[in-house]
Enzyme design. Structure first.
Site, PDB file in Angstrom:
ATOM      1  N   LYS A 124     -66.050 -39.162 -21.503  1.00  0.00           N
ATOM      2  CA  LYS A 124     -65.692 -39.485 -22.898  1.00  0.00           C
ATOM      3  C   LYS A 124     -64.204 -39.754 -23.065  1.00  0.00           C
ATOM      4  O   LYS A 124     -63.814 -40.595 -23.866  1.00  0.00           O
ATOM      5  CB  LYS A 124     -66.119 -38.353 -23.836  1.00  0.00           C
ATOM      6  CG  LYS A 124     -67.605 -38.357 -24.133  1.00  0.00           C
ATOM      7  CD  LYS A 124     -67.880 -37.597 -25.411  1.00  0.00           C
ATOM      8  CE  LYS A 124     -69.320 -37.708 -25.838  1.00  0.00           C
ATOM      9  NZ  LYS A 124     -69.626 -36.835 -26.974  1.00  0.00           N
ATOM     10  N   LYS A 207     -77.953 -43.600 -19.206  1.00  0.00           N
ATOM     11  CA  LYS A 207     -78.685 -42.747 -20.144  1.00  0.00           C
ATOM     12  C   LYS A 207     -78.916 -43.480 -21.477  1.00  0.00           C
ATOM     13  O   LYS A 207     -78.022 -44.197 -21.923  1.00  0.00           O
ATOM     14  CB  LYS A 207     -77.819 -41.504 -20.378  1.00  0.00           C
ATOM     15  CG  LYS A 207     -78.499 -40.369 -21.062  1.00  0.00           C
ATOM     16  CD  LYS A 207     -77.526 -39.215 -21.291  1.00  0.00           C
ATOM     17  CE  LYS A 207     -76.587 -39.485 -22.445  1.00  0.00           C
ATOM     18  NZ  LYS A 207     -75.844 -38.334 -22.939  1.00  0.00           N
ATOM     19  N   LYS A 210     -76.944 -42.873 -28.261  1.00  0.00           N
ATOM     20  CA  LYS A 210     -76.671 -43.440 -29.582  1.00  0.00           C
ATOM     21  C   LYS A 210     -75.361 -44.216 -29.575  1.00  0.00           C
ATOM     22  O   LYS A 210     -75.103 -45.005 -30.466  1.00  0.00           O
ATOM     23  CB  LYS A 210     -76.677 -42.364 -30.667  1.00  0.00           C
ATOM     24  CG  LYS A 210     -75.920 -41.103 -30.357  1.00  0.00           C
ATOM     25  CD  LYS A 210     -76.305 -39.957 -31.319  1.00  0.00           C
ATOM     26  CE  LYS A 210     -76.153 -38.602 -30.657  1.00  0.00           C
ATOM     27  NZ  LYS A 210     -76.873 -37.532 -31.296  1.00  0.00           N
TER      28      LYS A 210
HETATM   29  P1  TYM Z   1     -76.337 -34.428 -28.056  1.00  0.00           P
HETATM   30  O1  TYM Z   1     -76.147 -34.420 -29.525  1.00  0.00           O
HETATM   31  O2  TYM Z   1     -75.660 -35.488 -27.250  1.00  0.00           O
HETATM   32  O3  TYM Z   1     -77.886 -34.500 -27.712  1.00  0.00           O
HETATM   33  C1  TYM Z   1     -78.804 -33.589 -28.294  1.00  0.00           C
HETATM   34  C2  TYM Z   1     -79.876 -33.209 -27.280  1.00  0.00           C
HETATM   35  O4  TYM Z   1     -80.549 -34.396 -26.826  1.00  0.00           O
HETATM   36  C3  TYM Z   1     -80.526 -34.438 -25.407  1.00  0.00           C
HETATM   37  N1  TYM Z   1     -80.425 -35.852 -24.996  1.00  0.00           N
HETATM   38  C4  TYM Z   1     -81.236 -36.423 -24.104  1.00  0.00           C
HETATM   39  N2  TYM Z   1     -82.282 -35.928 -23.401  1.00  0.00           N
HETATM   40  C5  TYM Z   1     -82.915 -36.788 -22.579  1.00  0.00           C
HETATM   41  N3  TYM Z   1     -82.556 -38.100 -22.420  1.00  0.00           N
HETATM   42  C6  TYM Z   1     -81.511 -38.622 -23.110  1.00  0.00           C
HETATM   43  N4  TYM Z   1     -81.178 -39.894 -22.983  1.00  0.00           N
HETATM   44  C7  TYM Z   1     -80.804 -37.771 -24.002  1.00  0.00           C
HETATM   45  N5  TYM Z   1     -79.740 -37.951 -24.835  1.00  0.00           N
HETATM   46  C8  TYM Z   1     -79.524 -36.772 -25.428  1.00  0.00           C
HETATM   47  C9  TYM Z   1     -79.278 -33.676 -24.999  1.00  0.00           C
HETATM   48  O5  TYM Z   1     -79.375 -33.212 -23.669  1.00  0.00           O
HETATM   49  C10 TYM Z   1     -79.291 -32.554 -26.009  1.00  0.00           C
HETATM   50  O6  TYM Z   1     -80.146 -31.511 -25.596  1.00  0.00           O
HETATM   51  N6  TYM Z   1     -73.338 -30.743 -26.525  1.00  0.00           N
HETATM   52  C11 TYM Z   1     -74.618 -31.042 -27.114  1.00  0.00           C
HETATM   53  C12 TYM Z   1     -74.834 -30.415 -28.463  1.00  0.00           C
HETATM   54  C13 TYM Z   1     -74.607 -28.937 -28.507  1.00  0.00           C
HETATM   55  C14 TYM Z   1     -75.456 -27.945 -27.978  1.00  0.00           C
HETATM   56  C15 TYM Z   1     -74.835 -26.708 -28.292  1.00  0.00           C
HETATM   57  C16 TYM Z   1     -76.663 -27.989 -27.288  1.00  0.00           C
HETATM   58  C17 TYM Z   1     -73.544 -28.326 -29.076  1.00  0.00           C
HETATM   59  N7  TYM Z   1     -73.676 -26.957 -28.973  1.00  0.00           N
HETATM   60  C18 TYM Z   1     -75.402 -25.502 -27.898  1.00  0.00           C
HETATM   61  C19 TYM Z   1     -77.229 -26.769 -26.904  1.00  0.00           C
HETATM   62  C20 TYM Z   1     -76.606 -25.547 -27.209  1.00  0.00           C
HETATM   63  C21 TYM Z   1     -74.721 -32.552 -27.274  1.00  0.00           C
HETATM   64  O7  TYM Z   1     -73.752 -33.253 -27.331  1.00  0.00           O
HETATM   65  O8  TYM Z   1     -75.995 -32.990 -27.436  1.00  0.00           O
END
Ligand code: TYM
Length: 345
Positions: A124, A207, A210
């Site tokens: 990032k 991947k 969004k």
């Molecule tokens: P974020 O917002 O990018 O994504 C949310 C969840 O979706 C999953 N995900 C995917 N799984 C499979 N294939 C994909 N292409 C894909 N894109 C996204 C992510 O693995 C995630 O589970 N850092 C985290 C948010 C967060 C969090 C936390 C998660 C903040 N605090 C505490 C768990 C526990 C994030 O950016 O997810």
């Protein structure tokens, strides 16, 4: 069922996970995370706590009005996908200040070197790390706080969050060790199912995200039936027929991705899907996949749109969730302050 639940952990079996309201929900978020959130809620062996992590979202620039809209839309997405605010705690991170308070303590536990190794930070921040926000660098410490402020034992996520969850374990281990306590649990990541890494529809090595500039690369949870069908029809594939066994998908990332998506949507396994679909050309398989995707996703987007017509009700749900979340978080923060030597009121 995850095995740690049966062990004699002193911690209440509790699930925490979060999703960033930084743009719309994708099929990757749904299959990799949200669908698992619903399963874990419905299984009934855990208390389930789910969060819109708006403080994580602002580690990169967010337009304020869009952030507010995306947070409400994400809440609608959780509910439309099957999260029941009466059975799960559903809330917005910034309404529970204990996350940021514990994150400060974890900023002082985690090491610079740990953060520098994070692949998400490197991806990032890119080449211009000096210009990235301090929040983006410290992001994993806030994530550890999100989880540990509830003493969560299990965290369902997609594959891309694995390294952050290892860091969460490292923070808990170092805190417990430095202060000579057994206070924070060593959390179990739950990375399960056929679609823990949903890939771009245009490039099987990337991947689904969004933030991809190409809208054709992803299915958005707000896409209508025609758009979903069109994106699947145009998805990149190879000229061969589907194999009958998973081994035949090696070196065929695009084919593997579509099969994984089908298996996850159908609540099936890759082996079972290939046993049925092996030998079919993509010209035959894509319409079958489209039909399943529309059948499963269209009701969610319709329900999201319906819920979004009443933003005051969404805000009420979030307010209620924040009150419940604080009831869990307040005593854990107080005890943390005691351990660290801070005078808590
Ligand atoms: P974020 O917002 O990018 O994504 C949310 C969840 O979706 C999953 N995900 C995917 N799984 C499979 N294939 C994909 N292409 C894909 N894109 C996204 C992510 O693995 C995630 O589970 N850092 C985290 C948010 C967060 C969090 C936390 C998660 C903040 N605090 C505490 C768990 C526990 C994030 O950016 O997810």
């Amino acid at each position: 069922m995850t095995e740690a639940v049966q062990t004699s952990s002193p911690f209440t079996p509790r699930v925490f996970s979060g999703i960033q309201p930084s743009g719309g929900l994708t099929l990757g978020n749904y299959l990799g995370a949200m669908k698992r959130f619903v399963d874990m809620q419905d299984e009934g062996s855990f208390q389930t706590v789910y969060c819109m992590v708006d403080q994580h979202a602002i580690t990169v620039w967010q337009d304020p009005e869009k952030l507010r809209h995306a947070t409400r839309e994400l809440c609608a997405g959780f509910i439309a996908a099957g999260i029941d605010p009466d059975r799960s705690i559903l809330f917005n991170q910034s309404q529970v200040p204990e996350h940021a308070q514990l994150a400060w303590i974890f900023n002082c536990v985690a090491r610079m070197g740990w953060m520098q190794r994070m692949t998400q930070w490197k991806d990032k921040a890119g080449k211009n790390q000096q210009n990235a926000s301090l929040g983006l660098f410290a992001y994993p410490a806030l994530m550890a706080a999100d989880i540990l402020i509830y003493h969560a034992t299990h965290v369902p996520v997609g594959e891309d969050q694995k390294q952050h969850l290892e860091l969460t374990r490292d923070v808990a281990i170092k805190f417990n060790h430095d202060y000579g306590v057994d206070f924070f649990p060593i959390t179990e990541p739950v990375i399960e199912g056929a679609a823990t890494r949903v890939m771009s529809l245009r490039d099987g090595s990337k991947k689904m995200s969004k933030s991809d500039p190409s809208d054709a690369s992803r299915i958005n949870m707000t896409d209508d039936a025609d758009t979903i069908a069109k994106k699947i029809r145009k998805a990149k594939t190879d000229p061969d027929a589907l194999p009958s066994e998973a081994k035949g998908l090696e070196d065929r990332p695009e084919a593997r991705n579509l099969v994984n998506i089908y298996a996850a949507l159908a609540d099936s396994s890759v082996d079972a899907v290939l046993a049925e679909m092996g030998g079919k050309q993509f010209s035959e398989f894509k319409p079958i996949l489209s039909e399943l995707a529309v059948e499963k996703l269209a009701p969610i987007s319709t329900e999201m749109a319906r819920l979004m017509q009443d933003p005051a009700e969404i805000d009420r749900i979030l307010g209620h969730g924040a009150t419940q979340a604080r009831e869990l978080a307040t005593p854990i923060l107080k005890k943390t302050y005691d351990i660290v030597g801070m005078i808590s009121s």
